[in-house]
Design a protein around this motif. Structure first.
Motif, PDB file in Angstrom:
ATOM      1  N   ASP A 213       4.530   9.398   2.623  1.00 23.83           N
ATOM      2  CA  ASP A 213       5.544   8.600   1.918  1.00 23.83           C
ATOM      3  C   ASP A 213       4.938   7.759   0.799  1.00 23.83           C
ATOM      4  OD1 ASP A 213       8.177   7.564   1.443  1.00 23.83           O
ATOM      5  OD2 ASP A 213       7.611   5.746   2.530  1.00 23.83           O
ATOM      6  N   GLU A 214       4.142   8.411  -0.044  1.00 23.93           N
ATOM      7  CA  GLU A 214       3.510   7.757  -1.193  1.00 23.93           C
ATOM      8  C   GLU A 214       2.732   6.502  -0.774  1.00 23.93           C
ATOM      9  OE1 GLU A 214       3.522   9.661  -3.453  1.00 23.93           O
ATOM     10  OE2 GLU A 214       5.455  10.498  -4.037  1.00 23.93           O
ATOM     11  N   GLY A 215       2.272   6.471   0.464  1.00 25.62           N
ATOM     12  CA  GLY A 215       1.516   5.336   0.980  1.00 25.62           C
ATOM     13  C   GLY A 215       2.260   4.531   2.030  1.00 25.62           C
ATOM     14  N   GLY A 216       3.575   4.728   2.126  1.00 27.49           N
ATOM     15  CA  GLY A 216       4.361   3.965   3.077  1.00 27.49           C
ATOM     16  C   GLY A 216       3.977   4.221   4.519  1.00 27.49           C
ATOM     17  N   LEU A 217       3.468   5.429   4.804  1.00 26.49           N
ATOM     18  CA  LEU A 217       3.091   5.788   6.166  1.00 26.49           C
ATOM     19  C   LEU A 217       1.575   5.712   6.398  1.00 26.49           C
ATOM     20  CD1 LEU A 217       5.664   8.662   6.727  1.00 26.49           C
ATOM     21  CD2 LEU A 217       5.482   6.551   8.079  1.00 26.49           C
ATOM     22  N   THR A 218       0.913   4.904   5.577  1.00 25.45           N
ATOM     23  CA  THR A 218      -0.510   4.625   5.816  1.00 25.45           C
ATOM     24  C   THR A 218      -0.702   3.352   6.633  1.00 25.45           C
ATOM     25  OG1 THR A 218      -0.763   3.321   3.790  1.00 25.45           O
ATOM     26  CG2 THR A 218      -1.157   5.711   3.631  1.00 25.45           C
ATOM     27  N   GLY A 219       0.368   2.562   6.775  1.00 29.45           N
ATOM     28  CA  GLY A 219       0.263   1.288   7.479  1.00 29.45           C
ATOM     29  C   GLY A 219      -0.206   0.158   6.599  1.00 29.45           C
ATOM     30  N   ARG A 220      -0.344   0.418   5.301  1.00 29.02           N
ATOM     31  CA  ARG A 220      -0.899  -0.602   4.403  1.00 29.02           C
ATOM     32  C   ARG A 220       0.139  -1.236   3.487  1.00 29.02           C
ATOM     33  NH1 ARG A 220      -6.162   3.075   2.766  1.00 29.02           N
ATOM     34  NH2 ARG A 220      -7.076   3.130   4.875  1.00 29.02           N
ATOM     35  N   ILE A 221       1.399  -0.853   3.642  1.00 26.31           N
ATOM     36  CA  ILE A 221       2.464  -1.412   2.814  1.00 26.31           C
ATOM     37  C   ILE A 221       3.271  -2.389   3.653  1.00 26.31           C
ATOM     38  CG2 ILE A 221       4.436  -0.917   1.322  1.00 26.31           C
ATOM     39  CD1 ILE A 221       1.869   0.348   0.321  1.00 26.31           C
ATOM     40  N   ASP A 222       3.442  -3.603   3.141  1.00 31.92           N
ATOM     41  CA  ASP A 222       4.202  -4.622   3.870  1.00 31.92           C
ATOM     42  C   ASP A 222       4.754  -5.616   2.859  1.00 31.92           C
ATOM     43  OD1 ASP A 222       5.282  -5.988   6.026  1.00 31.92           O
ATOM     44  OD2 ASP A 222       3.427  -5.875   7.200  1.00 31.92           O
ATOM     45  N   ALA A 223       5.558  -6.560   3.339  1.00 28.97           N
ATOM     46  CA  ALA A 223       6.103  -7.594   2.453  1.00 28.97           C
ATOM     47  C   ALA A 223       4.959  -8.249   1.693  1.00 28.97           C
ATOM     48  CB  ALA A 223       6.867  -8.627   3.271  1.00 28.97           C
ATOM     49  N   GLY A 224       5.114  -8.332   0.377  1.00 31.64           N
ATOM     50  CA  GLY A 224       4.080  -8.936  -0.446  1.00 31.64           C
ATOM     51  C   GLY A 224       3.116  -7.954  -1.058  1.00 31.64           C
ATOM     52  N   THR A 225       3.179  -6.669  -0.656  1.00 30.68           N
ATOM     53  CA  THR A 225       2.289  -5.662  -1.241  1.00 30.68           C
ATOM     54  C   THR A 225       2.630  -5.450  -2.712  1.00 30.68           C
ATOM     55  OG1 THR A 225       2.019  -4.501   0.864  1.00 30.68           O
ATOM     56  CG2 THR A 225       1.533  -3.264  -1.145  1.00 30.68           C
ATOM     57  N   THR A 226       1.618  -5.457  -3.555  1.00 29.64           N
ATOM     58  CA  THR A 226       1.801  -5.170  -4.980  1.00 29.64           C
ATOM     59  C   THR A 226       0.749  -4.152  -5.412  1.00 29.64           C
ATOM     60  OG1 THR A 226       0.348  -7.002  -5.632  1.00 29.64           O
ATOM     61  CG2 THR A 226       2.718  -7.469  -5.483  1.00 29.64           C
ATOM     62  N   PHE A 227       0.984  -3.583  -6.583  1.00 31.29           N
ATOM     63  CA  PHE A 227       0.067  -2.588  -7.124  1.00 31.29           C
ATOM     64  C   PHE A 227      -0.353  -2.997  -8.530  1.00 31.29           C
ATOM     65  CE2 PHE A 227       2.730  -0.530  -3.986  1.00 31.29           C
ATOM     66  CZ  PHE A 227       1.800   0.127  -3.204  1.00 31.29           C
ATOM     67  N   PRO A 228      -1.453  -2.455  -9.043  1.00 28.18           N
ATOM     68  CA  PRO A 228      -1.914  -2.832 -10.378  1.00 28.18           C
ATOM     69  C   PRO A 228      -0.867  -2.519 -11.452  1.00 28.18           C
ATOM     70  CG  PRO A 228      -3.614  -1.618  -9.193  1.00 28.18           C
ATOM     71  CD  PRO A 228      -2.358  -1.489  -8.396  1.00 28.18           C
ATOM     72  N   GLU A 229      -0.916  -3.246 -12.530  1.00 23.45           N
ATOM     73  CA  GLU A 229       0.002  -3.004 -13.640  1.00 23.45           C
ATOM     74  C   GLU A 229      -0.170  -1.578 -14.149  1.00 23.45           C
ATOM     75  OE1 GLU A 229       1.032  -4.795 -18.099  1.00 23.45           O
ATOM     76  OE2 GLU A 229      -0.458  -5.784 -16.811  1.00 23.45           O
ATOM     77  N   GLY A 230       0.962  -0.908 -14.365  1.00 23.33           N
ATOM     78  CA  GLY A 230       0.935   0.465 -14.849  1.00 23.33           C
ATOM     79  C   GLY A 230       0.958   1.502 -13.756  1.00 23.33           C
ATOM     80  N   ASP A 231       0.796   1.083 -12.503  1.00 24.25           N
ATOM     81  CA  ASP A 231       0.838   2.021 -11.381  1.00 24.25           C
ATOM     82  C   ASP A 231       2.295   2.311 -11.044  1.00 24.25           C
ATOM     83  OD1 ASP A 231       0.817   3.085  -8.617  1.00 24.25           O
ATOM     84  OD2 ASP A 231      -1.315   2.575  -8.658  1.00 24.25           O
ATOM     85  N   TRP A 232       2.663   3.604 -10.975  1.00 24.37           N
ATOM     86  CA  TRP A 232       4.061   3.981 -10.781  1.00 24.37           C
ATOM     87  C   TRP A 232       4.613   3.510  -9.436  1.00 24.37           C
ATOM     88  CZ3 TRP A 232       6.675   7.084  -7.285  1.00 24.37           C
ATOM     89  CH2 TRP A 232       5.875   7.685  -6.307  1.00 24.37           C
ATOM     90  N   ARG A 233       3.719   3.197  -8.486  1.00 24.55           N
ATOM     91  CA  ARG A 233       4.200   2.734  -7.183  1.00 24.55           C
ATOM     92  C   ARG A 233       4.874   1.373  -7.259  1.00 24.55           C
ATOM     93  NH1 ARG A 233      -1.273   3.722  -3.974  1.00 24.55           N
ATOM     94  NH2 ARG A 233      -2.022   3.124  -6.050  1.00 24.55           N
ATOM     95  N   ASN A 234       4.675   0.639  -8.339  1.00 23.95           N
ATOM     96  CA  ASN A 234       5.418  -0.602  -8.524  1.00 23.95           C
ATOM     97  C   ASN A 234       6.912  -0.332  -8.611  1.00 23.95           C
ATOM     98  OD1 ASN A 234       3.569  -2.849  -8.564  1.00 23.95           O
ATOM     99  ND2 ASN A 234       2.686  -1.952 -10.413  1.00 23.95           N
ATOM    100  N   ARG A 235       7.260   0.849  -9.099  1.00 23.78           N
ATOM    101  CA  ARG A 235       8.680   1.227  -9.148  1.00 23.78           C
ATOM    102  C   ARG A 235       9.143   1.772  -7.810  1.00 23.78           C
ATOM    103  NH1 ARG A 235      11.770   5.720  -9.992  1.00 23.78           N
ATOM    104  NH2 ARG A 235      13.775   5.394 -11.046  1.00 23.78           N
ATOM    105  N   TYR A 236       8.338   2.624  -7.202  1.00 19.85           N
ATOM    106  CA  TYR A 236       8.723   3.233  -5.925  1.00 19.85           C
ATOM    107  C   TYR A 236       8.902   2.155  -4.856  1.00 19.85           C
ATOM    108  CZ  TYR A 236       8.665   6.663  -2.094  1.00 19.85           C
ATOM    109  OH  TYR A 236       8.995   7.434  -1.013  1.00 19.85           O
ATOM    110  N   PHE A 237       7.981   1.184  -4.826  1.00 19.98           N
ATOM    111  CA  PHE A 237       8.041   0.110  -3.833  1.00 19.98           C
ATOM    112  C   PHE A 237       8.510  -1.197  -4.475  1.00 19.98           C
ATOM    113  CE2 PHE A 237       4.736   2.927  -1.925  1.00 19.98           C
ATOM    114  CZ  PHE A 237       5.379   3.204  -0.726  1.00 19.98           C
ATOM    115  N   ARG A 238       9.577  -1.146  -5.250  1.00 22.89           N
ATOM    116  CA  ARG A 238      10.056  -2.336  -5.944  1.00 22.89           C
ATOM    117  C   ARG A 238      10.960  -3.185  -5.030  1.00 22.89           C
ATOM    118  NH1 ARG A 238      13.054   1.933  -8.196  1.00 22.89           N
ATOM    119  NH2 ARG A 238      15.347   1.722  -7.999  1.00 22.89           N
ATOM    120  N   ASP A 239      11.231  -4.383  -5.515  1.00 24.91           N
ATOM    121  CA  ASP A 239      12.152  -5.317  -4.853  1.00 24.91           C
ATOM    122  C   ASP A 239      11.718  -5.568  -3.403  1.00 24.91           C
ATOM    123  OD1 ASP A 239      13.580  -5.296  -7.274  1.00 24.91           O
ATOM    124  OD2 ASP A 239      14.758  -3.571  -6.630  1.00 24.91           O
TER     125      ASP A 239
END
Length: 321
Positions: A213-239
């Motif tokens: 799940d683009e990283g969602g099922l690695t156990g490393r995504i949680d409230a407050g997780t952010t990604f570097p500027e320009g990384d498309w995952r900022n859109r996938y894991f937005r809001d």
């Protein structure tokens, strides 16, 4: 490494393949070409013989081709993808295939991919989007047959639209395709309802993407997780999406009685538990990723009890939209 047949294509593929979207300088911030080359070489050393790339993945085809050409005497199978001529992802309903995959466009895209990669053929040529409206229409099937006969490709596949496995059922049942690439993971279990059984029945190989799940099922995504500027995952894991993922992951690890660090392993084993699956292609940008993921090809499936637990963690949503 264990190997499985890619349907009736005659190709035997490592059950852990290599998803090469994120290699090199790509929309996954942090990848470097040197790291990617080292990771690809290590993957081949550990038995990975299937690499998935695409015309639309930046420098990926060039880097993959470089590594494959350096592995003298070793058979490494490479799949690439033809982007739709109209540049639309996913494919809207009602389009004529002459707009998306006319024969001339398919041939031109393939020739570009061959030139960029330095390879003389691809083992799988895939359409990067698909609509069952195109079955029996257009000149794409005739073009694919000609490319197979010429030796420039060995088999043909399609990449199924995100979270819509039902949109390739008619194609699978038509006998015109050798493999399908589809999203299948703990959250999106829909392919198991109709698509995977149809592929097993008709001898069509299954390449699973987004198993984590683009990283969602690695156990490393949680409230407050952010990604570097320009990384498309900022859109996938937005809001509030990271918080949603974190809550779902917490429930999974609690129900399985595992740690978050063990989640990725269980997520990949979940996919490989289906006999219809030929290979799963996690993105692997570092040697560490490669060594961790390839170690899972050990023939130890999840138990029936674990699969029953995971069946209760389906989550219908589309973070790509």
């Amino acid at each position: 490494m264990r190997y499985r047949e890619l349907g009736l294509s005659g190709l035997s593929v490592s059950e852990i393949g290599y998803g090469a979207w994120g290699i090199g300088e790509s929309s996954w911030v942090g990848a470097t070409e040197d790291d990617s080359v080292r990771a690809l070489h290590r993957a081949v050393e550990l038995g990975v013989n299937f690499i998935d790339t695409a015309r639309g993945y930046g420098e990926s085809e060039r880097i993959v081709g470089r590594v494959v050409r350096e592995r003298v005497g070793e058979e490494v199978l490479v799949a690439t993808k033809v982007p739709p001529k109209n540049g639309m992802w996913p494919a809207p309903e009602g389009l004529d295939p002459a707009v998306t995959f006319p024969g001339e466009h398919i041939r031109e895209s393939l020739e570009t991919s061959l030139r960029v990669s330095g390879l003389d053929h691809f083992d799988v040529l895939q359409f990067h989007v698909w609509s069952d409206d195109w079955v029996g229409r257009g000149d794409w099937l005739e073009t694919i047959a000609e490319l197979k006969q010429s030796g420039k490709i060995r088999s043909f596949g399609v990449s199924v639209n995100d979270h819509r496995p039902e949109t390739a059922l008619a194609l699978v049942r038509s006998g015109a395709v050798d493999s399908v690439q589809v999203i299948y993971n703990i959250f999106d279990q829909a392919p198991a309802e109709e698509l995977l059984p149809a592929c097993a029945e008709h001898g069509v190989g299954v390449i699973v993407r987004v198993a984590l799940d683009e990283g969602g099922l690695t156990g490393r995504i949680d409230a407050g997780t952010t990604f570097p500027e320009g990384d498309w995952r900022n859109r996938y894991f937005r809001d509030d999406r990271p918080a949603q993922v974190g809550q779902r992951v917490a429930a999974i690890v609690a129900d399985l009685g595992i740690t978050r660090d063990e989640l990725a392993e269980h997520a990949l084993r979940f996919v490989l538990s289906s006999p219809a699956v030929s290979t799963v292609i996690p993105g692997m940008r570092t040697v560490r990723n490669v060594e961790r993921n390839t170690a899972l090809s050990d023939g130890r499936p999840l138990t029936a009890d674990q699969l029953a637990v995971l069946a209760g963690h389906r989550w219908q949503r589309n973070f790509y939209s």
